[in-house]
Motif scaffolding. Structure first.
Motif: not given
Length: 87
Positions: A77, A61-62, A79-82, A59, A56
């Motif tokens: 992923l 979101s990938r 944006a902002g999913s972190n 920072y 994971t």
């Protein structure tokens, strides 16, 4: 941050601050693979059924995939999913 046994018998780990995935052999040899995107923040890592390691990027979101030869693929992923922890 995270560490897991790889299918190649080495231990694979995430380097949160270095934005890299690392590999350490049982004899202590360390190799690090820089991620393509700066400030990715890799956290969790696990061995996948496909013979690669999945990780994971909190920072960035990938979700990332690295082969035992060091080839890296990243999947974006929302944006902002972190994502944090093992995928």
């Amino acid at each position: 941050m995270g560490i897991t046994a790889g299918p190649d018998g080495a231990l694979w780990f995430t380097d949160l601050d270095g934005d890299a995935i690392g590999r350490i052999t049982t004899s202590g040899s360390i190799t690090e693979y820089a991620l393509p995107n700066p400030d990715s923040g890799p956290t969790g890592i696990t061995a996948g059924p496909d013979g690669a390691l999945w990780f994971t990027e909190a920072y960035g979101s990938r979700i990332g995939r690295i082969t035992t030869a060091g080839a890296i693929t990243e999947y974006a992923l929302a944006a902002g999913s972190n994502p944090w922890g093992s995928p």
